[in-house]
Each structure stands twice: as C-alpha cells, then as structure tokens.
Scaffold this motif. Structure first.
Motif, PDB file in Angstrom:
ATOM      1  N   GLY A 292     -20.094 -37.799  -7.982  1.00 12.57           N
ATOM      2  CA  GLY A 292     -19.034 -38.633  -7.420  1.00 12.57           C
ATOM      3  C   GLY A 292     -19.599 -39.737  -6.545  1.00 12.57           C
ATOM      4  O   GLY A 292     -19.182 -40.892  -6.648  1.00 12.57           O
TER       5      GLY A 292
ATOM      6  N   ILE B 166      -7.603 -41.051  -6.786  1.00  9.90           N
ATOM      7  CA  ILE B 166      -7.283 -39.674  -7.173  1.00  9.90           C
ATOM      8  C   ILE B 166      -8.337 -39.167  -8.151  1.00  9.90           C
ATOM      9  O   ILE B 166      -8.862 -38.058  -7.996  1.00  9.90           O
ATOM     10  CB  ILE B 166      -5.867 -39.570  -7.775  1.00  9.90           C
ATOM     11  N   GLN B 167      -8.657 -39.985  -9.141  1.00  5.56           N
ATOM     12  CA  GLN B 167      -9.685 -39.590 -10.114  1.00  5.56           C
ATOM     13  C   GLN B 167     -11.045 -39.439  -9.424  1.00  5.56           C
ATOM     14  O   GLN B 167     -11.784 -38.483  -9.689  1.00  5.56           O
ATOM     15  CB  GLN B 167      -9.782 -40.631 -11.238  1.00  5.56           C
ATOM     16  N   ALA B 168     -11.364 -40.377  -8.550  1.00  6.65           N
ATOM     17  CA  ALA B 168     -12.641 -40.318  -7.832  1.00  6.65           C
ATOM     18  C   ALA B 168     -12.704 -39.087  -6.930  1.00  6.65           C
ATOM     19  O   ALA B 168     -13.741 -38.426  -6.841  1.00  6.65           O
ATOM     20  CB  ALA B 168     -12.821 -41.594  -7.009  1.00  6.65           C
ATOM     21  N   ARG B 169     -11.594 -38.775  -6.270  1.00 13.65           N
ATOM     22  CA  ARG B 169     -11.546 -37.586  -5.418  1.00 13.65           C
ATOM     23  C   ARG B 169     -11.783 -36.319  -6.242  1.00 13.65           C
ATOM     24  O   ARG B 169     -12.562 -35.440  -5.859  1.00 13.65           O
ATOM     25  CB  ARG B 169     -10.204 -37.490  -4.700  1.00 13.65           C
ATOM     26  N   ASP B 170     -11.112 -36.221  -7.392  1.00 15.77           N
ATOM     27  CA  ASP B 170     -11.272 -35.047  -8.240  1.00 15.77           C
ATOM     28  C   ASP B 170     -12.709 -34.907  -8.732  1.00 15.77           C
ATOM     29  O   ASP B 170     -13.247 -33.800  -8.781  1.00 15.77           O
ATOM     30  CB  ASP B 170     -10.294 -35.090  -9.412  1.00 15.77           C
ATOM     31  N   LEU B 171     -13.339 -36.024  -9.066  1.00 12.00           N
ATOM     32  CA  LEU B 171     -14.746 -35.990  -9.484  1.00 12.00           C
ATOM     33  C   LEU B 171     -15.625 -35.541  -8.323  1.00 12.00           C
ATOM     34  O   LEU B 171     -16.495 -34.689  -8.491  1.00 12.00           O
ATOM     35  CB  LEU B 171     -15.184 -37.370  -9.979  1.00 12.00           C
TER      36      LEU B 171
ATOM     37  N   GLU C  66      -4.460 -44.451  -8.110  1.00 17.12           N
ATOM     38  CA  GLU C  66      -4.868 -43.755  -9.342  1.00 17.12           C
ATOM     39  C   GLU C  66      -6.386 -43.605  -9.409  1.00 17.12           C
ATOM     40  O   GLU C  66      -6.906 -42.551  -9.754  1.00 17.12           O
ATOM     41  CB  GLU C  66      -4.352 -44.489 -10.573  1.00 17.12           C
ATOM     42  N   TYR C  67      -7.088 -44.675  -9.090  1.00 20.68           N
ATOM     43  CA  TYR C  67      -8.551 -44.641  -9.109  1.00 20.68           C
ATOM     44  C   TYR C  67      -9.084 -43.621  -8.102  1.00 20.68           C
ATOM     45  O   TYR C  67      -9.957 -42.814  -8.420  1.00 20.68           O
ATOM     46  CB  TYR C  67      -9.110 -46.030  -8.805  1.00 20.68           C
TER      47      TYR C  67
END
Length: 97
Positions: free
Chosen positions: A27, A14-19, A11-12
């Motif tokens: 990022g 995925i959010q970091a990748r999107d940022l 989950e972390y």
C-alpha cells in the motif's frame, strides 16, 4: 469553473485503505507513502474516511510519465486493444516513484 473530485477522492482512498490494511508495505509503495502513513490510512474508520468528501479538489495526481499517457490516449482513441493492453502492462513498472 468548479469541479468536484470528492467522489473520486473517496473511492480511491477506500481502495487504497483496503490495500494498506491487507499489505501495508505494498500500500505504501503504490501510494508513494512511507509505511507509517499507509498504516494511518489503513486505520481510518469509515466515518473518518467519509470526511474526505468535504474536499472538492483532486487529491490524486497522475504519476505515469508523459509517454505513457500519450500512448494510452492514442490507443484508446484508435481502438487498438492490443496496444492498450501493452500500455497497461507498463503501468506497474512506472507508477512507483
């Protein structure tokens, strides 16, 4: 005693990748990485990123200072909403190494 942090890790990341996709420099800063590393993360496809779920150990470490965590936990325990807000406002100031 075994703990499984694989769901938190994925989950972390995925959010970091999107940022990192939206803003590689931000990022990188938020992750404490070089821009090149954030770009590698941003380029991961969902299938590739899903392999992170094989890692059960936590990939993340709290980066806030001891005082920050102490203040947060005490405010949470005491239910002091204004103090919680004040502590959270400090988060962006102390997360970047």
């Amino acid at each position: 005693m075994e703990f499984d942090f694989s769901e938190v890790n994925i989950e972390y990341l995925i959010q970091a990748r999107d940022l990192a996709k939206r803003d590689p420099e931000l990022g990188a800063t938020m992750l404490g990485l070089e821009v090149e590393m954030a770009s590698l993360l941003a380029d991961l496809k969902p299938k590739e990123l899903a392999r992170i779920s094989l890692i059960k150990q936590p990939l993340l470490m709290p980066r806030q200072e001891h005082w920050w965590w102490s203040r947060l936990f005490v405010a949470l325990r005491e239910g002091r909403a204004e103090e919680i807000e004040a502590v959270i406002e400090h988060a962006p100031l102390v997360t970047v190494p």
